[in-house]
Design an enzyme around this catalytic site. Structure first.
Site, PDB file in Angstrom:
ATOM      1  N   LYS A 126       0.872  -1.185   0.000  1.00 24.23           N
ATOM      2  CA  LYS A 126       0.000   0.000   0.000  1.00 24.23           C
ATOM      3  C   LYS A 126       0.900   1.224   0.000  1.00 24.23           C
ATOM      4  CE  LYS A 126      -4.336   1.179   0.074  1.00 24.23           C
ATOM      5  NZ  LYS A 126      -5.509   0.487  -0.496  1.00 24.23           N
ATOM      6  N   ASP A 166      -6.872   4.320  -4.935  1.00 25.74           N
ATOM      7  CA  ASP A 166      -7.572   4.198  -3.637  1.00 25.74           C
ATOM      8  C   ASP A 166      -8.196   5.572  -3.403  1.00 25.74           C
ATOM      9  OD1 ASP A 166      -7.907   2.370  -1.143  1.00 25.74           O
ATOM     10  OD2 ASP A 166      -7.224   4.225  -0.241  1.00 25.74           O
TER      11      ASP A 166
END
Ligand code: NDP
Length: 446
Positions: A126, A166
């Protein structure tokens, strides 16, 4: 708390001081896994859980850029390369002022289990920045993305680490980052997913997380002989995941009564139909406006500073951000008859809220299972890029549906209790763990 979990968490907290979201994500998984590991000592001896909770690599860097006024701005950039036991690191990039090391480590940790559940060969990662795209011009967003990628490009690659979107990172941002990567590496590869259709993107990728969240909820409902048809649904957020969860739930015959953004929510008792949803897409993706404008346009109530969980519903789909459903919100939901929660967002329910769901035996689909459709189609995008071909909408959608069904089945297998109740939380944690843990043991202590 189980004293074994308490001991494990004391060590995590000491090693990762002040990272409260990361502690929360690890503890939730440890509560499912510690008893399972006791019964399966090979994982205990190899200290697999201890190793999974430590990122393989964390990269933190400076992002300097020049705004439209000619002033120098400086942001912080991150990439957490969490686990590569079963494939290259894979996970989105988040641009939001709240981004910090704790939030990205929690998201990277969750991603490891989620990616494993998809059955595709994807490790977990991430990344992101505290940059806020809201209120910035396209030129400023491009300048920022180019500076971000000028450092990140040396750490990623189609067989190493493959980012995606995201919060705050949609098609526009992915385009700017991919463009800069290509320029620096002189390579056109599948290094990013969520790309535009014309330059290597997969059909259904934009829809995948929202659609998948609804497919997962439909699977949970099916177990009860029920379906979305005629159900009243509250949704939070109005970004990518919320929009496509709305679209699929509508298609399944549900009535969607709320959407939100960080400033408040709208309640439309007549339901958000296809035409109103088109307006929301235009408002959020093109005009980049606020959800309160929906209330002005359609003459419905807008609740400033509030979240949608006070509205009566059968199904709740949190699709905005972490910790957006508190214990009190969960109690209100259950009291009002809500019996399905399927998480489009990552960790939207606090641990106390999750306890309310489980104590009340409602159908609770945790994010790492329910929102895995996004990364699953990202995995399919990588396959198409490697094969230099593209599948039709129907092909990708049917693969997505079968992946969500498989994830549901894995959760059932590992989460079913003696009275038949399915604890999807335990099911997703254990189901996601086994494959990664076995791969880590096979690869030795690395
Ligand atoms: P978007 O940026 O497209 O939309 C985010 C939405 O959530 C916006 O409506 C935003 O409102 C709202 N929001 C963001 N932060 C907050 C906050 N602190 N409080 C209240 N509302 C907030 O992001 P996505 O739709 O892509 O992501 C939503 C969630 O889904 C995230 O948790 C993400 O991690 C998760 N997810 C996304 C995937 C994907 O494929 N995109 C895959 C799997 C999970 P505002 O515009 O006011 O900021």
């Amino acid at each position: 708390m189980d004293p074994r979990v308490e001991k494990f968490m004391a060590n995590i907290i000491a090693k990762n001081a002040g990272e409260s979201e990361f502690h929360q994500a690890v503890q939730e998984v440890a509560e499912s896994l510690v008893p399972f590991i006791e019964e399966n000592p090979k994982y205990k001896h190899a200290k697999v859980l201890e190793r999974i909770a430590e990122p393989e690599r964390v990269i933190i860097f400076r992002i300097p850029w020049i705004d439209d006024k000619g002033d120098v701005q400086v942001n912080k950039g991150y990439r957490i390369e969490m686990n590569s036991a079963i494939g290259p690191y894979k996970g989105g990039i988040r641009f939001h002022p709240t981004v910090n090391l704790s939030i990205l480590k929690f998201l990277g940790f969750e991603q490891v289990f989620k990616n494993s559940l998809t059955t595709l060969p994807l490790g977990g990662g991430k990344g992101g920045s505290d940059f806020d795209p809201k209120g910035k011009s396209d030129n400023e967003v491009m300048k920022f993305c180019q500076s971000f990628m000028s450092e990140l490009f040396r750490h990623i690659g189609p067989d190493t680490d493959v980012p995606a979107g995201d919060i705050g990172v949609g098609g526009r941002e992915v385009g700017f980052m991919f463009g800069q990567y290509k320029r620096l590496k002189n390579e056109f590869t599948g290094v990013f997913t969520g790309k535009g259709r014309e330059w290597g993107g997969s059909l259904i990728r934009p829809e995948a997380t929202g659609y998948g969240t609804v497919y997962f909820a439909e699977e949970m409902l099916k177990i009860k002989g029920d379906s979305f048809k005629g159900k009243s649904v509250t949704i939070s957020g109005s970004g990518n995941v919320a929009q496509f969860a709305t679209e699929k739930a509508l298609e399944f015959g549900a009535k969607i009564v709320t959407l939100s953004d960080s400033a408040g929510f709208i309640y439309d008792p007549n339901g958000i139909d296809a035409e109103k949803l088109e307006y929301v897409k235009e408002l959020k993706n093109i005009k980049r406006g606020r959800i309160s404008e929906y209330a002005d346009k359609y003459g419905v109530e807008y609740y400033e500073g509030k979240r949608p969980w006070i509205v009566k519903c059968d199904v709740a789909l949190p699709c905005a951000t972490q910790n957006e459903i508190t214990e009190e919100d969960a109690q209100t939901l259950v009291k009002n008859g809500c019996f399905v929660v399927s998480e489009g967002a990552n960790m939207p329910s606090t641990p106390d809220a999750v306890e309310v769901y489980l104590n009340n035996r409602i159908l609770y689909g945790p994010g790492k299972a329910a929102n895995a459709g996004g990364v699953a189609v990202s995995g399919l995008e990588m396959t198409q890029n490697s094969m230099r071909l593209s599948w039709s909408r129907e092909e990708v959608d049917s693969k997505l549906q079968s992946i969500m069904k498989n994830i549901h089945e894995t959760c059932r297998k590992y989460g079913v209790e003696s009275d038949g109740f399915i604890n999807y939380l335990n099911g997703s944690n254990i189901g996601g763990f086994v494959k990664v843990a076995d791969a880590m043991i096979a690869q030795g202590v690395v």
